[in-house]
Design a protein around this motif. Structure first.
Motif, mmCIF file in Angstrom:
data_model
loop_
_atom_site.group_PDB
_atom_site.id
_atom_site.type_symbol
_atom_site.label_atom_id
_atom_site.label_comp_id
_atom_site.label_asym_id
_atom_site.label_seq_id
_atom_site.Cartn_x
_atom_site.Cartn_y
_atom_site.Cartn_z
ATOM 1 N N TYR A 68 0.828 -1.212 0.000
ATOM 2 C CA TYR A 68 0.000 0.000 0.000
ATOM 3 C C TYR A 68 0.861 1.261 0.000
ATOM 4 C CZ TYR A 68 -3.616 -3.339 1.197
ATOM 5 O OH TYR A 68 -4.470 -4.408 1.177
ATOM 6 N N TYR A 69 2.078 1.146 -0.577
ATOM 7 C CA TYR A 69 2.953 2.319 -0.557
ATOM 8 C C TYR A 69 2.347 3.464 -1.358
ATOM 9 C CZ TYR A 69 4.922 2.675 -5.267
ATOM 10 O OH TYR A 69 5.086 2.906 -6.600
ATOM 11 N N GLY A 70 1.625 3.144 -2.450
ATOM 12 C CA GLY A 70 0.994 4.188 -3.244
ATOM 13 C C GLY A 70 -0.061 4.937 -2.454
ATOM 14 N N ALA A 71 -0.882 4.194 -1.702
ATOM 15 C CA ALA A 71 -1.905 4.834 -0.876
ATOM 16 C C ALA A 71 -1.268 5.708 0.196
ATOM 17 C CB ALA A 71 -2.795 3.767 -0.234
ATOM 18 N N ILE A 72 -0.194 5.208 0.820
ATOM 19 C CA ILE A 72 0.492 5.981 1.857
ATOM 20 C C ILE A 72 1.146 7.223 1.249
ATOM 21 C CG2 ILE A 72 2.365 5.918 3.553
ATOM 22 C CD1 ILE A 72 1.788 2.892 3.811
ATOM 23 N N LEU A 73 1.786 7.045 0.094
ATOM 24 C CA LEU A 73 2.435 8.172 -0.567
ATOM 25 C C LEU A 73 1.445 9.281 -0.873
ATOM 26 C CD1 LEU A 73 4.845 9.495 -2.077
ATOM 27 C CD2 LEU A 73 4.123 8.213 -4.103
ATOM 28 N N TRP A 74 0.293 8.925 -1.426
ATOM 29 C CA TRP A 74 -0.664 9.957 -1.811
ATOM 30 C C TRP A 74 -1.397 10.536 -0.608
ATOM 31 C CZ3 TRP A 74 -0.681 12.701 -5.980
ATOM 32 C CH2 TRP A 74 -0.004 12.201 -7.096
ATOM 33 N N ALA A 75 -1.477 9.779 0.479
ATOM 34 C CA ALA A 75 -2.016 10.365 1.708
ATOM 35 C C ALA A 75 -1.082 11.469 2.210
ATOM 36 C CB ALA A 75 -2.186 9.281 2.773
ATOM 37 N N VAL A 76 0.218 11.200 2.176
ATOM 38 C CA VAL A 76 1.195 12.214 2.597
ATOM 39 C C VAL A 76 1.149 13.418 1.658
ATOM 40 C CG1 VAL A 76 3.653 12.682 2.917
ATOM 41 C CG2 VAL A 76 2.680 10.507 3.699
ATOM 42 N N ILE A 77 1.076 13.149 0.342
ATOM 43 C CA ILE A 77 1.046 14.241 -0.635
ATOM 44 C C ILE A 77 -0.184 15.120 -0.438
ATOM 45 C CG2 ILE A 77 0.754 14.750 -3.090
ATOM 46 C CD1 ILE A 77 2.526 12.319 -3.671
ATOM 47 N N LEU A 78 -1.349 14.495 -0.284
ATOM 48 C CA LEU A 78 -2.572 15.277 -0.105
ATOM 49 C C LEU A 78 -2.554 16.035 1.216
ATOM 50 C CD1 LEU A 78 -5.271 12.799 -1.472
ATOM 51 C CD2 LEU A 78 -4.381 14.854 -2.568
ATOM 52 N N ALA A 79 -1.964 15.431 2.250
ATOM 53 C CA ALA A 79 -1.868 16.130 3.528
ATOM 54 C C ALA A 79 -1.013 17.384 3.408
ATOM 55 C CB ALA A 79 -1.296 15.191 4.586
ATOM 56 N N ILE A 80 0.059 17.301 2.611
ATOM 57 C CA ILE A 80 0.915 18.468 2.403
ATOM 58 C C ILE A 80 0.201 19.527 1.567
ATOM 59 C CG2 ILE A 80 3.032 19.250 1.273
ATOM 60 C CD1 ILE A 80 4.308 16.591 2.079
ATOM 61 N N LEU A 81 -0.456 19.087 0.494
ATOM 62 C CA LEU A 81 -1.107 20.045 -0.405
ATOM 63 C C LEU A 81 -2.294 20.752 0.253
ATOM 64 C CD1 LEU A 81 -1.092 18.086 -3.798
ATOM 65 C CD2 LEU A 81 0.479 19.867 -3.031
ATOM 66 N N PHE A 82 -3.046 20.012 1.060
ATOM 67 C CA PHE A 82 -4.249 20.588 1.675
ATOM 68 C C PHE A 82 -3.988 21.080 3.105
ATOM 69 C CE2 PHE A 82 -6.041 18.354 -1.853
ATOM 70 C CZ PHE A 82 -7.230 19.005 -2.153
ATOM 71 N N ASP A 83 -2.716 21.168 3.478
ATOM 72 C CA ASP A 83 -2.397 21.651 4.824
ATOM 73 C C ASP A 83 -2.907 23.073 5.074
ATOM 74 O OD1 ASP A 83 -0.870 21.431 7.414
ATOM 75 O OD2 ASP A 83 0.223 23.091 6.503
ATOM 76 N N PRO A 84 -2.796 24.008 4.101
ATOM 77 C CA PRO A 84 -3.368 25.350 4.360
ATOM 78 C C PRO A 84 -4.864 25.310 4.669
ATOM 79 C CG PRO A 84 -1.886 25.417 2.477
ATOM 80 C CD PRO A 84 -2.068 23.975 2.816
ATOM 81 N N LEU A 85 -5.606 24.433 3.975
ATOM 82 C CA LEU A 85 -7.037 24.301 4.258
ATOM 83 C C LEU A 85 -7.257 23.785 5.671
ATOM 84 C CD1 LEU A 85 -10.036 24.211 3.425
ATOM 85 C CD2 LEU A 85 -9.601 21.912 2.515
ATOM 86 N N GLN A 86 -6.481 22.767 6.060
ATOM 87 C CA GLN A 86 -6.608 22.209 7.403
ATOM 88 C C GLN A 86 -6.312 23.257 8.474
ATOM 89 O OE1 GLN A 86 -7.753 19.505 8.640
ATOM 90 N NE2 GLN A 86 -6.991 19.610 10.750
ATOM 91 N N ARG A 87 -5.263 24.046 8.269
ATOM 92 C CA ARG A 87 -4.919 25.083 9.256
ATOM 93 C C ARG A 87 -6.025 26.141 9.343
ATOM 94 N NH1 ARG A 87 0.491 25.166 10.858
ATOM 95 N NH2 ARG A 87 1.833 23.672 9.762
ATOM 96 N N GLY A 88 -6.576 26.506 8.178
ATOM 97 C CA GLY A 88 -7.663 27.478 8.191
ATOM 98 C C GLY A 88 -8.887 26.961 8.918
ATOM 99 N N LEU A 89 -9.222 25.674 8.701
ATOM 100 C CA LEU A 89 -10.377 25.084 9.390
ATOM 101 C C LEU A 89 -10.130 24.991 10.891
ATOM 102 C CD1 LEU A 89 -11.315 22.230 6.876
ATOM 103 C CD2 LEU A 89 -12.633 24.300 7.363
ATOM 104 N N GLU A 90 -8.906 24.643 11.277
ATOM 105 C CA GLU A 90 -8.594 24.568 12.705
ATOM 106 C C GLU A 90 -8.716 25.937 13.373
ATOM 107 O OE1 GLU A 90 -4.767 22.826 13.150
ATOM 108 O OE2 GLU A 90 -5.446 20.776 12.760
ATOM 109 N N ASN A 91 -8.301 26.971 12.667
ATOM 110 C CA ASN A 91 -8.426 28.320 13.234
ATOM 111 C C ASN A 91 -9.892 28.715 13.409
ATOM 112 O OD1 ASN A 91 -5.633 28.665 13.300
ATOM 113 N ND2 ASN A 91 -5.565 29.565 11.251
ATOM 114 N N ARG A 92 -10.742 28.274 12.491
ATOM 115 C CA ARG A 92 -12.166 28.632 12.569
ATOM 116 C C ARG A 92 -12.915 27.777 13.589
ATOM 117 N NH1 ARG A 92 -14.561 31.766 8.672
ATOM 118 N NH2 ARG A 92 -13.205 32.499 6.998
ATOM 119 N N LEU A 93 -12.521 26.477 13.664
ATOM 120 C CA LEU A 93 -13.270 25.547 14.509
ATOM 121 C C LEU A 93 -12.673 25.399 15.901
ATOM 122 C CD1 LEU A 93 -13.973 22.764 11.855
ATOM 123 C CD2 LEU A 93 -15.545 24.530 12.686
ATOM 124 N N GLY A 94 -11.562 26.050 16.149
ATOM 125 C CA GLY A 94 -10.962 25.994 17.476
ATOM 126 C C GLY A 94 -10.402 24.623 17.802
#
Length: 354
Positions: A35-61
Motif C-alpha cells: 500500500y505504498y501508493g496509498a500511503i504516498l498519496w495520503a502524505v502528498i494530499l496532507a501536504i497540499l491541503f495543509d493550508p485548508l486544514q490550518r484554516g479550518l482549525e483556526n475557525r473551529l478551534g
C-alpha cells in the motif's frame, strides 16, 4: 576463555541494537509495501491541503477531528471523484477506439497511405534507411501499436474493476491515514524531528526540502498537465479528431516531461492535417499548440516546478523519466524528490566541511 571486556560487551550490545532497528525498519517497510501508493498519496494530499486544514482549525478551534474530516471530504470532492470519473471516461474512450480500429471504422493504414501521397520521396528513403520497413510494414506496425495502446488502457480499467476490493481497500487506507495526518500532522512532524539522528538544522532543512518538492512536483505538474490536456483535448474535439479525450489525457501525461511534453501528440497531428490537405484545421491546431499549449508550459513550469524544486530542467526531465520507468505514475513525484533530497544532503555535507 576469559570474560568479555566491558567495552567489547557494550559495543556488541550497541551493534545488536542498531541491527535490530534496521531489521525491524526493513520488516515494517516490507509490510507497508503493498500500500505504498496509498500511503504516498495520503502524505502528498496532507501536504497540499495543509493550508485548508490550518484554516479550518483556526475557525473551529479545538475541534480538530471535525476539521480533519472536512479536509478529507474536500480531498474526496476535489481529487478522488474527478479522478475516478476521468478514469472511467478514458476507459470508455480507449475501448471505443479499439473497436473502431478492429472494425476498420478508424484505419491507421489509410492515414499512412494519405501521407505517402504527399510526403517527398526522400522522407520515405530516410525511413527505409532507418530499417523501419516498407509501407505495408509501417501500416501494420502503426495499427498494432494503436490496438495495443487502446487495449492496454481498456484492460487497465477492467483490472481495476475486477480488483474492486483491492482498490477500495487502498482508497480506504489512503483516506484513513489522511484523516490522522490532518489531525496529528504537526505532532507527527515534531516527533520525526525529535527521533531523527541528524541535527535539528539538517532535519528541518530536509523536511522543508521534502515539502517544497512535493508541492512543486504535484501542484505544478498536475496544474500544467490539466491545463495542457484540457486545451489539447478540447481543440482535438472541436477539429473532429477521433478519440479527443484519449489524446487529451495522453497530452496531460506527456506534459509531465519538461521540454518534450504535449508536443509529442499535437505536433504530429498538426503535421498530418497540413500534409493531407486539411489546411485550416492544421493551422488552427498548430497555432493553438504553439501559442497556447507551449506557452502554458514555458510560463508556468519555471514558476511552479523549477522554483520549488530548485533543480534545472534537465535534472527534472531525467529524474521524471527515470521515476516513471522504474516506479510507474508515482515516479513523477518520487523521481524529482529523490534527486532533490540527494542534492540537499550533499549540500549539507559540503556546508559542514571546514
Amino acid at each position: 576463555m576469559g570474560p568479555v571486556p566491558l567495552m567489547s560487551r557494550t559495543k556488541i550490545q550497541e551493534f545488536a541494537f542498531h541491527a535490530t532497528i534496521v531489521l525491524v525498519t526493513v520488516a515494517f517497510l516490507w509490510l507497508l509495501s503493498p500500500y505504498y501508493g496509498a500511503i504516498l498519496w495520503a502524505v502528498i494530499l496532507a501536504i497540499l491541503f495543509d493550508p485548508l486544514q490550518r484554516g479550518l482549525e483556526n475557525r473551529l478551534g479545538s475541534r480538530r477531528n471535525l476539521a480533519a474530516a472536512l479536509s478529507v471530504l474536500a480531498c474526496i470532492c476535489v481529487v478522488v471523484i474527478p479522478g475516478t470519473l476521468i478514469l472511467a471516461a478514458l476507459a470508455n474512450e480507449a475501448a471505443s477506439l479499439y473497436t473502431r480500429i478492429g472494425t476498420r471504422e478508424f484505419d491507421p493504414g489509410t492515414m499512412l497511405a494519405q501521407l505517402q501521397g504527399v510526403l517527398p520521396s526522400f522522407v520515405w528513403r530516410a525511413l527505409a534507411a532507418l530499417d523501419l520497413g516498407d509501407m505495408a510494414q509501417l501500416q501494420t506496425r502503426l495499427t498494432s501499436f494503436l490496438l495495443e495502446f487502446s487495449q492496454t488502457l481498456a484492460n487497465r480499467a477492467v483490472i481495476i474493476g475486477q480488483n474492486t476490493a483491492q482498490f477500495i481497500i487502498s482508497l480506504g487506507v489512503m483516506l484513513y491515514l489522511l484523516f490522522f495526518l490532518f489531525r496529528d500532522g504537526v505532532a507527527l512532524a515534531a516527533r520525526i524531528r525529535k527521533a531523527s539522528p541528524l541535527g535539528a538544522r539538517e532535519t528541518d532543512q530536509l523536511l522543508e526540502k521534502f515539502t517544497s518538492v512535493v508541492k512543486a512536483t504535484v501542484k505544478g505538474n498536475v496544474t500544467i498537465a490539466a491545463i495542457q490536456g484540457a486545451i489539447g483535448g478540447v481543440t482535438f474535439g472541436m477539429l473532429g479528431i477521433q478519440a479527443a479525450l484519449l489524446w487529451g489525457v495522453l497530452m496531460a501525461v506527456l506534459s509531465l516531461l519538461p521540454a518534450v511534453g504535449a508536443g509529442l501528440v499535437w505536433v504530429p497531428a498538426a503535421a498530418y492535417l497540413l500534409l493531407t490537405g486539411a489546411y485550416l484545421k492544421g493551422a488552427i491546431l498548430l497555432a493553438i499548440g504553439t501559442l497556447v499549449i507551449s506557452t502554458v508550459d514555458n510560463f508556468l513550469r519555471p514558476a511552479l516546478v523549477g522554483k520549488g524544486t530548485m533543480l534545472p530542467d534537465y535534472a527534472v526531465l531525467i529524474s521524471t523519466v527515470g521515476g516513471l520507468s522504474l516506479i510507474g505514475m508515482n515516479g513523477f513525484v518520487l523521481g524529482p524528490l529523490i534527486v532533490a533530497l540527494f542534492v540537499a544532503v550533499w549540500s549539507l555535507l559540503n556546508h559542514d566541511e571546514p
